[in-house]
Motif scaffolding. Structure first.
Motif, PDB file in Angstrom:
ATOM      1  N   SER A   1      -5.977  -2.461 -12.889  1.00 28.92           N
ATOM      2  CA  SER A   1      -7.297  -2.517 -13.518  1.00 28.92           C
ATOM      3  C   SER A   1      -8.329  -1.741 -12.700  1.00 28.92           C
ATOM      4  O   SER A   1      -9.512  -1.738 -13.015  1.00 28.92           O
ATOM      5  CB  SER A   1      -7.750  -3.969 -13.681  1.00 28.92           C
ATOM      6  OG  SER A   1      -7.828  -4.558 -12.399  1.00 28.92           O
ATOM      7  N   MET A   2      -7.868  -1.091 -11.624  1.00 27.00           N
ATOM      8  CA  MET A   2      -8.797  -0.297 -10.787  1.00 27.00           C
ATOM      9  C   MET A   2      -8.381   1.161 -10.777  1.00 27.00           C
ATOM     10  O   MET A   2      -7.284   1.504 -11.180  1.00 27.00           O
ATOM     11  CB  MET A   2      -8.756  -0.801  -9.343  1.00 27.00           C
ATOM     12  CG  MET A   2      -9.539  -2.039  -9.097  1.00 27.00           C
ATOM     13  SD  MET A   2      -9.599  -2.332  -7.318  1.00 27.00           S
ATOM     14  CE  MET A   2     -10.928  -1.239  -6.850  1.00 27.00           C
ATOM     15  N   THR A   3      -9.263   2.003 -10.249  1.00 22.92           N
ATOM     16  CA  THR A   3      -8.914   3.421 -10.115  1.00 22.92           C
ATOM     17  C   THR A   3      -9.207   3.872  -8.685  1.00 22.92           C
ATOM     18  O   THR A   3      -9.871   3.165  -7.921  1.00 22.92           O
ATOM     19  CB  THR A   3      -9.733   4.300 -11.077  1.00 22.92           C
ATOM     20  OG1 THR A   3     -11.099   4.281 -10.662  1.00 22.92           O
ATOM     21  CG2 THR A   3      -9.608   3.826 -12.521  1.00 22.92           C
TER      22      THR A   3
ATOM     23  N   VAL B   1     -10.805  11.430 -15.475  1.00 21.14           N
ATOM     24  CA  VAL B   1     -12.175  10.914 -15.426  1.00 21.14           C
ATOM     25  C   VAL B   1     -12.226   9.560 -14.702  1.00 21.14           C
ATOM     26  O   VAL B   1     -13.170   9.262 -13.983  1.00 21.14           O
ATOM     27  CB  VAL B   1     -12.741  10.803 -16.863  1.00 21.14           C
ATOM     28  CG1 VAL B   1     -14.069  10.092 -16.875  1.00 21.14           C
ATOM     29  CG2 VAL B   1     -12.863  12.190 -17.469  1.00 21.14           C
ATOM     30  N   GLY B   2     -11.166   8.764 -14.871  1.00 22.09           N
ATOM     31  CA  GLY B   2     -11.153   7.443 -14.245  1.00 22.09           C
ATOM     32  C   GLY B   2     -10.979   7.506 -12.736  1.00 22.09           C
ATOM     33  O   GLY B   2     -11.589   6.727 -12.006  1.00 22.09           O
TER      34      GLY B   2
ATOM     35  N   ALA C   1      -1.667   5.015  -2.248  1.00 15.33           N
ATOM     36  CA  ALA C   1      -3.029   5.509  -2.036  1.00 15.33           C
ATOM     37  C   ALA C   1      -4.060   4.413  -2.301  1.00 15.33           C
ATOM     38  O   ALA C   1      -5.142   4.415  -1.709  1.00 15.33           O
ATOM     39  CB  ALA C   1      -3.287   6.719  -2.935  1.00 15.33           C
ATOM     40  N   MET C   2      -3.704   3.459  -3.160  1.00 20.14           N
ATOM     41  CA  MET C   2      -4.598   2.330  -3.450  1.00 20.14           C
ATOM     42  C   MET C   2      -4.439   1.202  -2.429  1.00 20.14           C
ATOM     43  O   MET C   2      -5.072   0.158  -2.541  1.00 20.14           O
ATOM     44  CB  MET C   2      -4.293   1.778  -4.844  1.00 20.14           C
ATOM     45  CG  MET C   2      -4.682   2.694  -5.982  1.00 20.14           C
ATOM     46  SD  MET C   2      -6.473   2.850  -6.190  1.00 20.14           S
ATOM     47  CE  MET C   2      -6.891   1.287  -6.975  1.00 20.14           C
ATOM     48  N   GLN C   3      -3.555   1.415  -1.437  1.00 14.44           N
ATOM     49  CA  GLN C   3      -3.262   0.409  -0.414  1.00 14.44           C
ATOM     50  C   GLN C   3      -2.787  -0.906  -1.022  1.00 14.44           C
ATOM     51  O   GLN C   3      -3.248  -1.992  -0.656  1.00 14.44           O
ATOM     52  CB  GLN C   3      -4.475   0.186   0.500  1.00 14.44           C
ATOM     53  CG  GLN C   3      -4.871   1.426   1.277  1.00 14.44           C
ATOM     54  CD  GLN C   3      -6.062   1.182   2.191  1.00 14.44           C
ATOM     55  OE1 GLN C   3      -6.068   0.259   2.987  1.00 14.44           O
ATOM     56  NE2 GLN C   3      -7.065   2.016   2.061  1.00 14.44           N
TER      57      GLN C   3
END
Ligand code: GLA
Length: 412
Positions: A66-68, A98-99, A401-403
């Motif tokens: 749900s995050m970018t 875009v996100g 990359a999002m840890q």
């Protein structure tokens, strides 16, 4: 009796059949236990449109979905992406771009060989002798796309020994013509930088936030005593001080607040030469940052090579960006994907911590491409997404990359 024995046998055979079917289903259905014939990363067809290797499953539901990327790092640095102009033609990519990304680099379209116009330069002589003809119209739609979606643009690159035509350095703008003098080349350089910067500001005011003024001018193993690369027409025609002029002109014509960068690869291996070569430029106030390309591999030590070098540049008073990050998989297959995800996790964690504790002044990390199939290193599958023919699929690397806490942020 006969009949009952044969019934039991049939029952046993049926049970064995069901059991073996269930085992087979388990193998095929559970992708975390790959079958021996699972395609390896090296078998990925090297065409942009090809369907790629099925992704390693990520536990679902995963709260990170749900995050970018740009949301995750909004308080730390921008997240950039190198984009060929063709990418915006595909609606399937728009939401992902875009996100996740708020900085854009053109992969090739703003390099000198794409911008300079040979025929017009030749036809326009003598007027064009020190006023080369440029054309940047190919980026119009992408600049519009960037503007509409709040994506800033970093301009790559003004002065580079590669992807710069040899005819640009000759009297009549022909590839085999006589080389111009140092003075003429300095005039052409100034004109080129002025025209590009003026064009961008007039047509796209405020959209460019930084320029790579010079790319890859330092190469100690093949360089002069200072480490300046000798196999460069800029070096040959102008001399070792061509960088000083490039930054002087860039500062002269850059709009207020636009950052000027020196950009290079393997910065860890030549950080001191970079610092020394840039020193007069820094003292003149004509440079703001150093771009570390960061085309690395899972065998590289990102803490030492990337964070450590970035901290050294910061200590010298430079802003830093990772301008072309991709992490090639040294080994293919599922394990390779996991190791790659871990490497992305370490890198983002270390850079975020370094930004937060003030040891690295970094304002953007750019991923060099959108998905593996269109990467210049596609056989090493170095990026965050793969394309399955209809949509972009996040790889384990994206979660790294999002840890994602499921991915160990350690490197060996
Ligand atoms: C260098 C350049 C980039 C790109 C890559 C290869 O790093 O700076 O623009 O050409 O090589 O794709």
């Amino acid at each position: 009796m006969k009949c009952s024995v044969s019934k039991t046998a049939r029952l046993l055979i049926a049970l064995m059949l069901i059991a073996s079917l269930l085992t087979a289903c388990g193998k095929n259905g559970n992708q975390s236990t790959p079958a021996a014939s699972e395609p390896t990363a090296t078998e990925v067809p090297a065409t942009p449109t090809a369907t790629e290797v099925p992704s390693t499953p990520t536990p679902t539901p995963n709260p990170l979905d749900s995050m970018t990327l740009k949301e995750k790092y909004k308080d730390d640095f921008m997240i950039g992406m190198a984009m060929p102009v063709s990418v915006i033609n595909n609606a399937a990519f728009k939401d992902v771009i875009v996100g996740n990304f708020n900085s854009l680099t053109f992969e090739n379209e703003t390099k000198p060989d794409a911008v300079l116009r040979k025929e017009e330069c030749q036809k326009g002589l003598p007027d064009t002798y020190t006023e080369p003809v440029i054309n940047l119209s190919v980026i119009a739609r992408s600049m519009q796309f960037a503007k509409e979606n709040g994506i800033k643009v970093r301009f790559h690159t003004l002065i580079w020994h590669s992807q710069t035509p040899s005819w640009f350095f000759t009297e009549d703008y022909t590839p085999n013509g006589t080389r111009v003098s140092r003075d003429v080349m300095l005039k052409r350089m100034e004109s080129y930088i002025r025209q590009v910067m003026t064009y961008m500001e007039e047509n796209y005011p405020g959209q460019i936030y930084c320029y790579d003024v010079v790319n890859e001018a330092i190469d100690p193993p093949h360089g002069d005593a200072a480490g300046m690369r000798k196999d460069s027409l800029w070096y040959e025609v102008i001399g070792p001080d061509f960088m000083n002029y490039a930054f002087e002109y860039a500062r002269k014509y850059a709009p207020e607040g636009v950052d000027l960068y020196y950009n290079d690869y393997n910065c860890y291996s030549k950080s001191q030469q970079i610092i020394e070569c840039l020193r007069p430029i820094k003292e003149a106030g004509n440079i703001d940052g150093i771009g570390m390309q960061s085309h690395i591999s899972t065998t590289d030590n990102v803490d030492r090579q990337i964070r450590g070098t970035a901290a050294k540049f910061t200590a010298e008073g430079y802003k830093v960006q990772l301008t072309e990050l991709d992490i090639g998989q040294a080994t293919s297959g599922k394990n390779g994907e996991e190791v790659q995800a871990m490497k992305y996790a370490v890198l983002f964690k270390k850079m975020q911590q370094a930004k937060q504790n003030g040891t690295v002044d970094i304002d953007c990390i750019t991923i060099w491409g959108l998905y593996d199939g269109i990467s210049w290193r596609r056989e090493e599958t170095p990026l965050l997404y793969r394309f399955d023919g209809s949509k972009l699929v996040k790889k384990r690397a994206w979660y790294g990359a999002m840890q994602d806490p499921e991915i160990k942020a350690v490197e060996y």
